[in-house]
Scaffold this motif. Structure first.
Motif, PDB file in Angstrom:
ATOM      1  N   VAL A  80      -9.593  -1.320  -4.783  1.00 52.19           N
ATOM      2  CA  VAL A  80      -8.298  -1.098  -4.138  1.00 52.19           C
ATOM      3  C   VAL A  80      -7.997  -2.350  -3.320  1.00 52.19           C
ATOM      4  O   VAL A  80      -8.639  -2.624  -2.315  1.00 52.19           O
TER       5      VAL A  80
ATOM      6  N   PHE B  30     -12.926  -1.284  -1.489  1.00 48.08           N
ATOM      7  CA  PHE B  30     -11.743  -1.913  -0.914  1.00 48.08           C
ATOM      8  C   PHE B  30     -11.939  -3.426  -0.931  1.00 48.08           C
ATOM      9  O   PHE B  30     -13.033  -3.924  -0.649  1.00 48.08           O
TER      10      PHE B  30
ATOM     11  N   THR C 171      -7.710   6.961  -1.083  1.00 48.17           N
ATOM     12  CA  THR C 171      -9.089   7.440  -1.235  1.00 48.17           C
ATOM     13  C   THR C 171      -9.130   8.958  -1.397  1.00 48.17           C
ATOM     14  O   THR C 171      -9.895   9.483  -2.212  1.00 48.17           O
TER      15      THR C 171
ATOM     16  N   ARG D   8       0.296   3.983  -2.900  1.00 50.28           N
ATOM     17  CA  ARG D   8      -0.007   5.394  -2.612  1.00 50.28           C
ATOM     18  C   ARG D   8       0.888   6.319  -3.438  1.00 50.28           C
ATOM     19  O   ARG D   8       0.440   7.358  -3.917  1.00 50.28           O
TER      20      ARG D   8
ATOM     21  N   THR E  43     -11.184   0.824   7.814  1.00 47.70           N
ATOM     22  CA  THR E  43     -10.822   1.991   7.014  1.00 47.70           C
ATOM     23  C   THR E  43     -11.867   2.281   5.948  1.00 47.70           C
ATOM     24  O   THR E  43     -12.201   3.444   5.688  1.00 47.70           O
TER      25      THR E  43
ATOM     26  N   TYR F 207      -0.672   1.000   7.333  1.00 52.10           N
ATOM     27  CA  TYR F 207      -1.509   0.449   6.266  1.00 52.10           C
ATOM     28  C   TYR F 207      -2.823   1.220   6.078  1.00 52.10           C
ATOM     29  O   TYR F 207      -3.124   1.663   4.948  1.00 52.10           O
TER      30      TYR F 207
ATOM     31  N   CYS G  90      -8.514  -3.024   7.044  1.00 54.74           N
ATOM     32  CA  CYS G  90      -9.086  -2.625   5.763  1.00 54.74           C
ATOM     33  C   CYS G  90     -10.593  -2.399   5.887  1.00 54.74           C
ATOM     34  O   CYS G  90     -11.131  -1.413   5.373  1.00 54.74           O
TER      35      CYS G  90
ATOM     36  N   LEU H 206      -4.277   3.558   2.783  1.00 57.21           N
ATOM     37  CA  LEU H 206      -5.581   3.377   2.129  1.00 57.21           C
ATOM     38  C   LEU H 206      -6.375   4.676   2.134  1.00 57.21           C
ATOM     39  O   LEU H 206      -7.024   5.028   1.135  1.00 57.21           O
ATOM     40  N   LYS H 207      -6.305   5.401   3.232  1.00 59.98           N
ATOM     41  CA  LYS H 207      -7.011   6.690   3.307  1.00 59.98           C
ATOM     42  C   LYS H 207      -6.423   7.676   2.315  1.00 59.98           C
ATOM     43  O   LYS H 207      -7.160   8.444   1.665  1.00 59.98           O
TER      44      LYS H 207
ATOM     45  N   SER I 151       0.817  -1.216   0.000  1.00 64.31           N
ATOM     46  CA  SER I 151       0.000   0.000   0.000  1.00 64.31           C
ATOM     47  C   SER I 151       0.852   1.267   0.000  1.00 64.31           C
ATOM     48  O   SER I 151       0.417   2.313  -0.500  1.00 64.31           O
TER      49      SER I 151
END
Length: 237
Positions: A78, A120, A105, A57, A159, A97, A156, A101-102, A53
């Motif tokens: 994702v 996700f 997004t 990113r 999130t 992690y 995940c 992910l944020k 991740s």
């Protein structure tokens, strides 16, 4: 002819690691989704074997940005975590992690891909004996554990809720009711034919409402006026 309007194909973008990269192989989950959306939507494979991740990113702005066709994106999957949870050089700490992910997004939102278009996919479970054989064949020790993958899966899921995105929790679904999830895995980590079918089925249930109103692009061949094909093929839909 030069004044004809270019047809902009809607896109479903699959963003992930090797499980995404391999999804266009024979009987792959990405290939099945693409087949369902033929003539309606492009399914774009942006899978990168071995990526985590953190790297995802970093590269995402090079893949989807204001200069690309982000306005045509109807959904983005994702799918990272399997490498993040590894205990080798691919590892990303559990606390980092979800932040990655944020950030993914947030970037998507900044170029017009809102959170309601994001799905996700949490990493699948690990069948340790199978994966250990794979590791040993490559000269290394077991580097992934199912319990650890479960921690990343849970992160995940949490999130996704925080971001307002949908979630496909493979780690939980594949182990539901204590079933033998090894049938879903080819080598203890990557998907078997049944695993690909499992992902395709569950993902399609989440995608179907997003693509239900997409039209069939360009006329069905029997609807083309054979005496004046231009009138059928060159008009705006």
């Amino acid at each position: 002819m030069s004044n004809l309007r270019t047809i902009i194909w809607p896109q479903v973008v699959l963003f992930g690691d090797s499980i995404t990269q391999f999804s266009f192989q024979a009987n792959g989950w990405g290939a099945e989704i693409a087949d369902k959306l033929a003539r309606k939507c492009d399914v774009v494979n942006r899978g990168f074997s071995g990526y985590n991740s953190r790297w995802a990113r970093m590269i995402l702005p090079r893949l989807i940005n204001s200069r690309t066709s982000s306005d045509s994106v109807v959904a983005v999957t994702v799918f990272f975590g399997a490498n993040d949870s590894a205990i080798n050089e691919q590892h990303v700490p559990l606390q980092e992690y979800p932040e990655n992910l944020k950030a993914i997004t947030r970037h998507l939102a900044s170029v017009g891909v809102s959170a309601d278009k994001v799905i996700f996919i949490a990493p699948p479970p690990i069948r340790e004996p199978l994966w250990e054989k794979e590791c040993v064949s490559k000269g290394c020790a077991l580097n992934r554990y199912n319990a650890t993958a479960g921690q990343y899966s849970q992160a995940c899921v949490q999130t996704a809720a925080q971001c307002g995105a949908d979630i496909l929790d493979l780690w939980t679904l594949m182990q539901k009711d204590g079933q033998d999830f090894s049938v879903y895995l080819s080598d203890g980590l990557h998907l078997s034919k049944r695993g690909n079918q499992f992902v395709a089925q569950h993902l399609w249930e989440m995608l179907e409402s997003r693509v239900a109103d997409l039209p069939f692009l360009l006329p069905y061949w029997r609807d083309v006026d054979v005496k004046s094909p231009e009138s059928s093929l060159l008009r705006d839909q």
